[in-house]
Design a protein around this motif. Sequence first.
Motif, short mmCIF file in Angstrom:
data_model
loop_
_atom_site.label_atom_id
_atom_site.label_comp_id
_atom_site.label_asym_id
_atom_site.label_seq_id
_atom_site.Cartn_x
_atom_site.Cartn_y
_atom_site.Cartn_z
N ASN A 71 0.96 -1.06 0.04
CA ASN A 71 -0.23 -0.22 -0.54
C ASN A 71 0.46 1.00 -0.15
O ASN A 71 1.78 0.92 0.37
N SER A 131 -4.01 7.22 -1.98
CA SER A 131 -3.64 6.26 -1.49
C SER A 131 -3.62 4.93 -2.63
O SER A 131 -4.33 5.31 -3.31
N SER A 179 -3.31 0.84 -3.39
CA SER A 179 -3.08 -0.25 -2.71
C SER A 179 -3.00 -1.57 -4.22
O SER A 179 -2.75 -1.62 -5.12
N HIS A 188 4.46 7.04 1.86
CA HIS A 188 4.69 6.02 3.10
C HIS A 188 4.05 4.24 2.15
O HIS A 188 3.41 4.26 1.64
N ASP A 213 1.17 5.74 0.27
CA ASP A 213 0.25 6.51 0.75
C ASP A 213 1.39 7.75 0.87
O ASP A 213 2.33 8.10 0.93
N ASP A 271 1.90 11.58 1.31
CA ASP A 271 1.82 12.64 1.99
C ASP A 271 0.48 13.87 2.01
O ASP A 271 0.68 13.80 0.43
#
Length: 305
Positions: A182, A190, A192, A268, A184, A186
């Motif tokens: 996954n 996002s 998946s 992330h 993400d 900032d």
Amino acid sequence: MRVLLLVNPTASSATPRKRASIRKILSETHEVEVAETSRRGHATLLARAAADDGFDVVAVYAGDGTLNEAAAGLLHRDTALAPLPGGSTNVYSQTLGYPRHAVDAARALAAALDQKSLRRVGVGLADDRPFLFCAGIGFDAAVIRRVERHSRWVKRVASHPVHIAAAVHSFFSPVGRATHVNVDVDDGPSFSNVRFAIVSKATPYTHLGRLPLNIARNATIDTRLSLTTFTALRALTLVGGAASSIRSGKFLARRKDVVTIDDLAGIHVHAETPFPYQVDGDDAGDVTELRLRYEPDALAIALPS
């Protein structure tokens, strides 16, 4: 200027004759000392010691992996980094505009130092490790790990065929296709079930022979991070994307399973099972979580004028 010539004697295209020529060229107008790396991580220690000792420049005659290590020792220091092509690909030296051949690059560096052509640039950080042009998650990290199984001699004489063979093997192997992460961004979207991701700090992503592969075309040494995600591992996407990145990039841009986003401050990446990652073409191991961010004005570099 005081210059530390940092040499990896096992780099794929580094030779004693070229090393002697490089030292002679740089010594004509600058004070030069030479140090050799002997193990993984040694370049970081040598570069940090050079900065502590007041050297103006660390010139790295090696490949991108050793250059990455030296950069880690010079972050937020006044000592500048200069790449001299000693590896098989030498992505960052070509990105900065140095000639492909080490002796010609040494002449360009000597001229740059004469003119004090130094400036600060931002870098990417994968957790605490810097990357100068890219970090890769998943498939390309598996490819690099397979390449590193080969002997130095094999990589010296057949680097690009070895990389192609490793890519084919990784594509058809369970290990090469195991990544599901996954991602993400900032203050952004996002993603998946990402199978393969590239975080670019510059372009090109790499070279195939003399041909640059431009994955994130808006990434430069002056921009923040660019993210390219692949939500499927398809042969058509990988092969067509490689061909597209050499040319116009239109094929890659039209793929629904590929997304590129530019000008990012942080990313992330996380998963339930460990995934491989690489920085600047160097295998960095397996993790279940990785934070990547842009670090402005982190590194001084010597630019050919």
